[in-house]
Motif scaffolding. Sequence first.
Motif, mmCIF file in Angstrom:
data_model
loop_
_atom_site.group_PDB
_atom_site.id
_atom_site.type_symbol
_atom_site.label_atom_id
_atom_site.label_comp_id
_atom_site.label_asym_id
_atom_site.label_seq_id
_atom_site.Cartn_x
_atom_site.Cartn_y
_atom_site.Cartn_z
ATOM 1 N N LEU A 124 0.836 -1.198 0.000
ATOM 2 C CA LEU A 124 0.000 0.000 0.000
ATOM 3 C C LEU A 124 0.877 1.256 0.000
ATOM 4 C CD1 LEU A 124 -2.685 1.477 0.228
ATOM 5 C CD2 LEU A 124 -2.614 1.091 2.715
ATOM 6 N N GLY A 125 1.913 1.270 0.828
ATOM 7 C CA GLY A 125 2.817 2.417 0.854
ATOM 8 C C GLY A 125 3.459 2.659 -0.496
ATOM 9 N N LYS A 126 3.872 1.591 -1.162
ATOM 10 C CA LYS A 126 4.513 1.715 -2.467
ATOM 11 C C LYS A 126 3.545 2.318 -3.484
ATOM 12 C CE LYS A 126 7.074 -1.243 -5.720
ATOM 13 N NZ LYS A 126 6.057 -1.485 -6.760
ATOM 14 N N ALA A 127 2.296 1.849 -3.471
ATOM 15 C CA ALA A 127 1.300 2.382 -4.404
ATOM 16 C C ALA A 127 1.001 3.850 -4.109
ATOM 17 C CB ALA A 127 0.022 1.550 -4.337
ATOM 18 N N LEU A 128 0.904 4.180 -2.832
ATOM 19 C CA LEU A 128 0.640 5.573 -2.460
ATOM 20 C C LEU A 128 1.792 6.487 -2.882
ATOM 21 C CD1 LEU A 128 -0.828 4.923 1.093
ATOM 22 C CD2 LEU A 128 -2.086 5.915 -0.828
ATOM 23 N N LEU A 129 3.023 6.014 -2.696
ATOM 24 C CA LEU A 129 4.181 6.820 -3.074
ATOM 25 C C LEU A 129 4.200 7.061 -4.578
ATOM 26 C CD1 LEU A 129 6.686 8.181 -1.886
ATOM 27 C CD2 LEU A 129 7.959 6.066 -2.294
ATOM 28 N N GLU A 130 3.870 6.040 -5.332
ATOM 29 C CA GLU A 130 3.860 6.186 -6.788
ATOM 30 C C GLU A 130 2.729 7.103 -7.252
ATOM 31 O OE1 GLU A 130 4.210 2.606 -9.055
ATOM 32 O OE2 GLU A 130 5.534 1.686 -7.574
ATOM 33 N N GLN A 131 1.724 7.298 -6.424
ATOM 34 C CA GLN A 131 0.650 8.244 -6.750
ATOM 35 C C GLN A 131 0.968 9.661 -6.276
ATOM 36 O OE1 GLN A 131 -3.553 6.571 -6.088
ATOM 37 N NE2 GLN A 131 -2.273 5.022 -5.106
ATOM 38 N N GLY A 132 2.170 9.872 -5.759
ATOM 39 C CA GLY A 132 2.525 11.202 -5.275
ATOM 40 C C GLY A 132 1.913 11.543 -3.941
ATOM 41 N N ARG A 133 1.710 10.542 -3.094
ATOM 42 C CA ARG A 133 1.131 10.771 -1.773
ATOM 43 C C ARG A 133 2.113 10.319 -0.692
ATOM 44 N NH1 ARG A 133 -4.572 7.788 -2.292
ATOM 45 N NH2 ARG A 133 -4.702 8.430 -0.093
ATOM 46 N N PRO A 134 3.266 11.005 -0.576
ATOM 47 C CA PRO A 134 4.302 10.520 0.338
ATOM 48 C C PRO A 134 3.906 10.539 1.802
ATOM 49 C CG PRO A 134 4.864 12.699 -0.529
ATOM 50 C CD PRO A 134 3.682 12.211 -1.304
ATOM 51 N N ALA A 135 3.080 11.506 2.220
ATOM 52 C CA ALA A 135 2.684 11.556 3.632
ATOM 53 C C ALA A 135 1.888 10.313 4.007
ATOM 54 C CB ALA A 135 1.880 12.828 3.904
ATOM 55 N N ASP A 136 0.954 9.902 3.137
ATOM 56 C CA ASP A 136 0.189 8.677 3.391
ATOM 57 C C ASP A 136 1.099 7.457 3.306
ATOM 58 O OD1 ASP A 136 -2.177 10.130 3.663
ATOM 59 O OD2 ASP A 136 -2.613 10.009 1.525
ATOM 60 N N ALA A 137 2.054 7.503 2.375
ATOM 61 C CA ALA A 137 2.966 6.374 2.225
ATOM 62 C C ALA A 137 3.809 6.178 3.478
ATOM 63 C CB ALA A 137 3.863 6.592 1.008
ATOM 64 N N VAL A 138 4.229 7.264 4.114
ATOM 65 C CA VAL A 138 5.018 7.164 5.338
ATOM 66 C C VAL A 138 4.259 6.365 6.388
ATOM 67 C CG1 VAL A 138 5.798 8.509 7.338
ATOM 68 C CG2 VAL A 138 6.486 9.193 5.045
ATOM 69 N N VAL A 139 2.962 6.629 6.521
ATOM 70 C CA VAL A 139 2.152 5.910 7.514
ATOM 71 C C VAL A 139 2.166 4.412 7.220
ATOM 72 C CG1 VAL A 139 -0.169 5.615 8.445
ATOM 73 C CG2 VAL A 139 0.694 7.918 7.927
ATOM 74 N N SER A 140 1.963 4.038 5.961
ATOM 75 C CA SER A 140 1.923 2.617 5.607
ATOM 76 C C SER A 140 3.279 1.952 5.775
ATOM 77 C CB SER A 140 1.440 2.467 4.159
ATOM 78 O OG SER A 140 0.097 2.869 4.046
ATOM 79 N N PHE A 141 4.348 2.602 5.317
ATOM 80 C CA PHE A 141 5.678 2.010 5.458
ATOM 81 C C PHE A 141 6.058 1.874 6.926
ATOM 82 C CE2 PHE A 141 6.677 3.823 1.059
ATOM 83 C CZ PHE A 141 6.608 2.592 0.439
ATOM 84 N N ALA A 142 5.705 2.870 7.733
ATOM 85 C CA ALA A 142 6.038 2.800 9.151
ATOM 86 C C ALA A 142 5.312 1.635 9.825
ATOM 87 C CB ALA A 142 5.687 4.119 9.835
ATOM 88 N N ARG A 143 4.051 1.406 9.446
ATOM 89 C CA ARG A 143 3.315 0.257 10.009
ATOM 90 C C ARG A 143 3.958 -1.047 9.563
ATOM 91 N NH1 ARG A 143 -2.769 2.625 8.857
ATOM 92 N NH2 ARG A 143 -2.854 3.996 10.697
ATOM 93 N N ALA A 144 4.350 -1.124 8.299
ATOM 94 C CA ALA A 144 5.012 -2.330 7.806
ATOM 95 C C ALA A 144 6.291 -2.590 8.594
ATOM 96 C CB ALA A 144 5.322 -2.180 6.316
ATOM 97 N N ALA A 145 7.062 -1.538 8.869
ATOM 98 C CA ALA A 145 8.314 -1.694 9.608
ATOM 99 C C ALA A 145 8.066 -2.112 11.049
ATOM 100 C CB ALA A 145 9.109 -0.392 9.560
#
Length: 610
Positions: free
Chosen positions: A126-147
């Motif tokens: 989900l974070g990867k898809a959000l980042l590719e859509q230009g939504r880095p703030a949302d991507a940070v939340v998803s990547f942080a949860r994954a980590a």
Amino acid sequence: MSSPDLARMRATVLYNAGIGLHGQGRLEDAATAFRDAVEADPAFAEAHFNLGNTLARCGRWDEAVAAYRAAAGLAPAAAEPSFALGVAYEQLGYARAASGRLAEATAAYRAALLFRPEASAAHFALGKALLEQGRPADAVVSFARAARLDPASADAFGGLGSALRRLERYADAVEACAVAIRLRPGGAVAHATLGDALQGVERMEEAVAAYRRAVALSPGFLQAYVQLGSALLALEPAEESLAVCRAAVMLDPAPAAPHNNVGNVLKALGRVEEAEQAFAAAVARAPQDPLVRLNHALALLTLARFEEGWEAYEARWQTGMVRPRGFTQPQWAGEPLEGRTILLHAEQGMGDTLHFVRYGPLVAARGGRVLLEVQKPLLRLMRGVPGIERVVAQGDPLPEFDLHAPLLGLPRAFATRLDSIPGDVPYLRADSAEAGAWRARLPADGLRVGLVWAGEARKGVPHANRIDRQRSLALAQLAPLAGIPGVRFVSLQKGAPAEQLRDPPAGLDVIDLMDGVGDFADTAALVANLDLVVGVDTSVIHLAGALAKPVWVLSRFDGCWRWLLGRDDSPWYPTMRLYRQDRPLDWTGAIARLATDLRAYATAHESAVP
């Protein structure tokens, strides 16, 4: 046995056959078996799911999407079909060189997480898809949860680093990338992202090392070559940077970025004609990329190819470096004003405002009322520009107006050519009473020479700071000016570099009255009492030129476009003399020539004094 039972039994047999065929690598036969299974029992969710898996292995992503959608619809509480559907949507977009399926992928990943919120892989996807859509703030939340869910996931920390870098949270990005590299030392992408983050905190030597590691780990990693070339240029080893950038072009000549980098390096080496060709090649490959077009524009302007250059320079509004104002009134294109009110507005630095406000009287001559909006430190000074009816400070309420024009767009509106530059000076004047007050504070004898030796660093803007390092001096480097008979130096330096006056070079005595300078009207009044201004390329030298004061400029090797090429004078400022570096970063020759000329100038001044 009923017909539904027979159909289900037949579907199960076909499904098991498909599993076996899939395990043997007979993917087409497996797909056929799974299709027959779902035809026998359309409600068989597992058969739809495994059909999707088989089609995905074949790269038939559009068919895989259909199969996964069917599986997800039949088993809405199962996470696996929704997750696989998200992957298929992403891959379908990549296969068609488009990102149009990312929103659907995002929805699919979110559906999977509804039923398995602890799935680290789904949060990462989900974070990867959000980042590719230009939504880095949302991507940070998803990547942080994954980590958090999987602290051993290098991918999660690498993704987190990428998203934080996009948000310009560079220090946090450095930490995340460091964890990713510790978990997977051979991850080239993580090393490259670390390099980007290190550039953001201006740790350039470490950034170069990170990019070198990325290239070593993945010799075909084009973006790492591109970034390595840029980082090397920031550290000034331009010849090595050129070799790296050209290697990137050889690696893949199709993208614009390697050609753009070659242009940047060639321009830094003073090879502007070659740089223009490289930028033109980049524009041909990415005509919609504003940064590439802007770089090309600056090369054209440096070459005095003004007709093309002013037009290309409009790309600055799309780069993010200049903020569009969003006025509803139309932008003026040079037509007669016929009594209408036009707002001229500053758009970049104060030096640019001082340079291009010369067009104000020309605009007024087109028959309209001219308003001017400028940076607050320029407000009082600009009230004296002929033809300007009213001056307002940036941030203050604007009066009504019919048209607007950014100051650096005026050369385009006037179709300015090299032979039509409005170079008449002075177009700015100091207040006579204020100038008189400053005169009383200055020595009455000797050649009074103003000094400005440094620009202003900008926190978190590596490109601007690289230019500032190139143009700025330490006061100690002006030691060759010490001891010239008859010269009285006066500081025009503000900011942190002024602290160097506490320990000046031996024999370089500098009068410092800058504590009494509050704005550029004060500076103008001080400069009005000087015989000469000597300095690096800052707003003060523009002020001196606009006041028609003799001004000698120490210009970096890769000089500003407005100083053109191969000239020691400027058509913009008739009283200006340029002292250019002979080699990048080497001020020795330029300062020595200036010192020789200053000695002669002081002697001539002394002879002329009654």
